[in-house]
Each structure stands twice: as structure tokens, then as C-alpha cells.
Design a protein around this motif. Structure first.
Motif: not given
Length: 202
Positions: A9-20, A33-34, A73-79
């Protein structure tokens, strides 16, 4: 058992939320965080692959987990560091005697207002002259929904003023509407701009 089904249940929900979250493009932190949420999804999909014996699901999401960790690493770190650095310089400039600054990356999404304070669109790009490093023009989007049916117009630097959080045209919305719209992938070197009416601007 419910706990055994939880990753499925978590897998598809997390994937959809992250995509949004990623599609929303709300800045380095949200995008970072996505990828954290994407990682949760790929780990859960890997768990499902192990539990169901689907080695292809396990292999693909094992690789995606590595990709997602790079995204973190890229988005929460460098960017995020780049974004925070530009913001700190802009904030410090507001409290100093030096000219007020804003980060060039902030141009994308800046609100554009006419001389009367009415919103006419959002800036999407700034074109810089290679010869002298000066801003040549900005591209402003208006109309449409979610990028569909929007119009793009080029506004020369001489016709705008910049604030820390928005761009102001020297003329009214009628003048802005009179600008020719840009064709996809065919932006001008020098925009063709009509002369403002004498009653426009201030």
C-alpha cells in the motif's frame, strides 16, 4: 496479515505523492523531499518484489533506490545550498546600503505586474547578452491552465523594473497584450516591441 500488505500500500502511494511533489517544482527543498518519498516508495516496491518473488521488480527498484539517493544528495544538498546562498545574499542586500539583489534562478516563476499593479503573468526565463553580461529581455507567460494554452511574450529589459519578489512593467496590460506571442522553440535575438501609447505608464 495487515503488516505484510503494508509495503504494497505504501509503495504506490509514496510514488504518486513524490511524483506530484516533483512535478510541482516548488523549489530545491520540496524537490529534495520528493526524492525522500520516492526512496520510501522504491524500498517498499523492493520489499514487495522480495515477498512475491518478482526479481525484476526487486532489481528495477533496487536501481531506482540508488537513483533516488542521488536525487536527495543533489536537491537537498547541492541545489538547496545554492538556493539558500542566493536567498541569503538577497535578504542581506535589503538590510544594507548596497543595491538590492535577487538570485537569477528566482526569475522563473516571478510574478509580472503592469504599471497599475495588475498581474499579467509570470516570468519563465531571462536572456543574457554574452558580450556584456547584461539582461536583454525576459519571457513572460500568461493565460492557459497548467501550461496548456499559455502565451509567451518577450519584454525587453528597458521596459521592466525588478523588485525582490516581482517584476513590474513600465506600461499597462493593454501594451503587454499588444506584444507578439513567441513560437515554441523560436525565440528572437531582439524582440519586436511596439511603441507604448502616450497615455501608458508614468
Amino acid at each position: 496479515m495487515i503488516l505484510d500488505d503494508l509495503p504494497a500500500w505504501i509503495a504506490p502511494a509514496a510514488t504518486m505523492i513524490a511524483a506530484i511533489m516533483t512535478a510541482a517544482n516548488l523549489g530545491a527543498r520540496v524537490t529534495g523531499w520528493s526524492f525522500v518519498v520516492f526512496t520510501l516508495g522504491s524500498v517498499c516496491w523492493s520489499w514487495v518484489g522480495i515477498a512475491s518473488g518478482q526479481t525484476n521488480l526487486l532489481a528495477s527498484n533496487g536501481l531506482l533506490t540508488i537513483v533516488n539517493l542521488v536525487g536527495i544528495w543533489r536537491w537537498l544538498g547541492r541545489q538547496r545550498a545554492y538556493e539558500d546562498g542566493g536567498k541569503s545574499a538577497a535578504d542581506a542586500s535589503r538590510r544594507s546600503a548596497h543595491p538590492t539583489l535577487f538570485a537569477g534562478t528566482q526569475v522563473d516563476g516571478m510574478e509580472v505586474r503592469d504599471c497599475e499593479g495588475n498581474g499579467v503573468g509570470q516570468a519563465v526565463e531571462a536572456l543574457i547578452s554574452c558580450k556584456d553580461g547584461l539582461l536583454s529581455y525576459i519571457v513572460v507567460r500568461s493565460g492557459g491552465i497548467g501550461g496548456m494554452g499559455e502565451d509567451l511574450r518577450a519584454v525587453p529589459r528597458a521596459h521592466v523594473t525588478f523588485s525582490c519578489d516581482h517584476v513590474t512593467l513600465r506600461w499597462d496590460s493593454t501594451w503587454f497584450a499588444s506584444l507578439g506571442t513567441l513560437q515554441d522553440g523560436r525565440w528572437p535575438v531582439i524582440p519586436d516591441v511596439p511603441a507604448p501609447a502616450e497615455s501608458d505608464g508614468s
